[in-house]
Design a protein around this motif. Structure first.
Motif, mmCIF file in Angstrom:
data_model
loop_
_atom_site.group_PDB
_atom_site.id
_atom_site.type_symbol
_atom_site.label_atom_id
_atom_site.label_comp_id
_atom_site.label_asym_id
_atom_site.label_seq_id
_atom_site.Cartn_x
_atom_site.Cartn_y
_atom_site.Cartn_z
ATOM 1 N N ASP A 1 0.865 -1.197 0.000
ATOM 2 C CA ASP A 1 0.000 0.000 0.000
ATOM 3 C C ASP A 1 0.887 1.227 0.000
ATOM 4 O O ASP A 1 1.794 1.342 0.828
ATOM 5 C CB ASP A 1 -0.878 0.047 1.257
ATOM 6 N N MET B 1 0.540 5.308 0.225
ATOM 7 C CA MET B 1 -0.444 6.362 0.511
ATOM 8 C C MET B 1 0.244 7.714 0.669
ATOM 9 O O MET B 1 1.392 7.775 1.120
ATOM 10 C CB MET B 1 -1.178 6.047 1.823
ATOM 11 N N VAL C 1 -11.367 10.857 3.024
ATOM 12 C CA VAL C 1 -10.935 9.914 1.997
ATOM 13 C C VAL C 1 -9.486 10.207 1.598
ATOM 14 O O VAL C 1 -9.128 11.357 1.364
ATOM 15 C CB VAL C 1 -11.843 10.017 0.750
ATOM 16 N N ARG C 2 -8.677 9.176 1.568
ATOM 17 C CA ARG C 2 -7.305 9.284 1.072
ATOM 18 C C ARG C 2 -7.146 8.240 -0.025
ATOM 19 O O ARG C 2 -7.522 7.076 0.160
ATOM 20 C CB ARG C 2 -6.280 8.984 2.170
ATOM 21 N N VAL C 3 -6.604 8.647 -1.148
ATOM 22 C CA VAL C 3 -6.442 7.727 -2.270
ATOM 23 C C VAL C 3 -4.966 7.470 -2.519
ATOM 24 O O VAL C 3 -4.177 8.408 -2.614
ATOM 25 C CB VAL C 3 -7.093 8.304 -3.548
ATOM 26 N N GLY C 4 -4.611 6.220 -2.586
ATOM 27 C CA GLY C 4 -3.229 5.841 -2.878
ATOM 28 C C GLY C 4 -3.201 4.682 -3.850
ATOM 29 O O GLY C 4 -4.176 4.422 -4.553
ATOM 30 N N LYS C 5 -2.070 3.987 -3.876
ATOM 31 C CA LYS C 5 -1.899 2.878 -4.804
ATOM 32 C C LYS C 5 -1.817 1.567 -4.038
ATOM 33 O O LYS C 5 -1.349 1.521 -2.910
ATOM 34 C CB LYS C 5 -0.584 3.053 -5.586
ATOM 35 N N HIS C 6 -2.307 0.524 -4.677
ATOM 36 C CA HIS C 6 -2.128 -0.820 -4.136
ATOM 37 C C HIS C 6 -1.399 -1.630 -5.200
ATOM 38 O O HIS C 6 -1.845 -1.674 -6.347
ATOM 39 C CB HIS C 6 -3.470 -1.460 -3.797
ATOM 40 N N ILE C 7 -0.294 -2.223 -4.852
ATOM 41 C CA ILE C 7 0.498 -2.991 -5.811
ATOM 42 C C ILE C 7 0.670 -4.403 -5.285
ATOM 43 O O ILE C 7 0.971 -4.607 -4.105
ATOM 44 C CB ILE C 7 1.875 -2.325 -6.041
ATOM 45 N N ARG C 8 0.399 -5.363 -6.160
ATOM 46 C CA ARG C 8 0.593 -6.760 -5.786
ATOM 47 C C ARG C 8 1.649 -7.338 -6.714
ATOM 48 O O ARG C 8 1.578 -7.121 -7.934
ATOM 49 C CB ARG C 8 -0.723 -7.523 -5.955
ATOM 50 N N LEU C 9 2.632 -8.019 -6.172
ATOM 51 C CA LEU C 9 3.645 -8.632 -7.038
ATOM 52 C C LEU C 9 4.164 -9.916 -6.413
ATOM 53 O O LEU C 9 3.970 -10.176 -5.214
ATOM 54 C CB LEU C 9 4.782 -7.649 -7.338
ATOM 55 N N ALA D 1 12.463 -2.091 -3.842
ATOM 56 C CA ALA D 1 11.610 -1.714 -4.976
ATOM 57 C C ALA D 1 10.753 -0.496 -4.630
ATOM 58 O O ALA D 1 10.601 0.427 -5.441
ATOM 59 C CB ALA D 1 10.720 -2.890 -5.367
ATOM 60 N N LEU E 1 11.608 2.767 -6.799
ATOM 61 C CA LEU E 1 10.740 2.887 -7.970
ATOM 62 C C LEU E 1 9.275 3.180 -7.627
ATOM 63 O O LEU E 1 8.680 4.086 -8.203
ATOM 64 C CB LEU E 1 10.822 1.603 -8.811
ATOM 65 N N LEU E 2 8.724 2.413 -6.693
ATOM 66 C CA LEU E 2 7.262 2.432 -6.562
ATOM 67 C C LEU E 2 6.731 3.642 -5.808
ATOM 68 O O LEU E 2 5.700 4.202 -6.173
ATOM 69 C CB LEU E 2 6.790 1.140 -5.873
ATOM 70 N N ARG F 1 4.090 7.328 1.870
ATOM 71 C CA ARG F 1 4.682 6.288 2.715
ATOM 72 C C ARG F 1 4.161 4.948 2.214
ATOM 73 O O ARG F 1 3.088 4.875 1.619
ATOM 74 C CB ARG F 1 4.323 6.509 4.190
ATOM 75 N N ARG G 1 0.832 -6.170 -10.474
ATOM 76 C CA ARG G 1 -0.505 -5.624 -10.773
ATOM 77 C C ARG G 1 -0.646 -4.340 -9.972
ATOM 78 O O ARG G 1 -0.352 -4.301 -8.775
ATOM 79 C CB ARG G 1 -1.620 -6.577 -10.339
ATOM 80 N N HIS H 1 -5.566 2.006 -3.650
ATOM 81 C CA HIS H 1 -5.861 1.758 -2.249
ATOM 82 C C HIS H 1 -6.552 2.998 -1.714
ATOM 83 O O HIS H 1 -6.041 4.102 -1.868
ATOM 84 C CB HIS H 1 -4.581 1.473 -1.466
ATOM 85 N N ARG I 1 -8.501 4.747 1.641
ATOM 86 C CA ARG I 1 -8.791 4.673 3.066
ATOM 87 C C ARG I 1 -9.807 5.764 3.374
ATOM 88 O O ARG I 1 -9.645 6.913 2.949
ATOM 89 C CB ARG I 1 -7.509 4.922 3.858
#
Lengths: 84, 84
Positions: A8, A10, A38-46, A63, A67-68, A75, B39, B43, B45
């Motif tokens: 995650d 954020m 509301v807080r919007v961030g990224k979710h990355i699965r690898l 990583a 990069l990410l 954070r 992928r 995310h 919250r």
């Protein structure tokens, strides 16, 4: 060993999150005004291939830092799940 | 009662994820080629005010279906954490 990393990323709490504010406005128009902050961030699965979970964690950490995630504005946190 | 909802919105596994592919390429260039099958999703919250966790879950589900996720291309999952 193979692991799945769920990451995650954020925006820092101290920073304004315009995307989150926009979503909050949209929710209010849908009569969902009980949903706030509301807080919007990224979710990355690898998938990670490593000898043990410590090594896998180090790879994912590297990583994220290189990069990410932009660690000035964001954070990150992750959890590892072992693939059987 | 107040809850924090942690929502993950990811592209369906059957769909190509160009952003994930790009990240995978970037990782390989950083000598992190043991990290694969990337992928990228969102995310989110947010804080929910509801009488109980069932109501809170229904509100979050509704928000995901009507605004946050495009259920044709994405699937969502969430967990609720009670604020004390």
């Amino acid at each position: 060993m193979k692991f799945i990393a769920h990451i995650d990323i954020m925006p820092h709490d101290a920073l304004l999150d315009p995307q989150g504010k926009a979503v909050e406005g949209g929710l209010a128009k849908l009569n969902l005004s009980t949903l706030t902050q509301v807080r919007v961030g990224k979710h990355i699965r690898l998938q990670v291939e490593a000898d043990n979970s410590g090594d896998a964690g180090a790879l994912v950490d590297s990583a994220c830092r290189h990069l990410l995630a932009n660690t000035i504005m964001e954070r990150f946190q992750y959890r590892l799940e072992e693939l059987v």
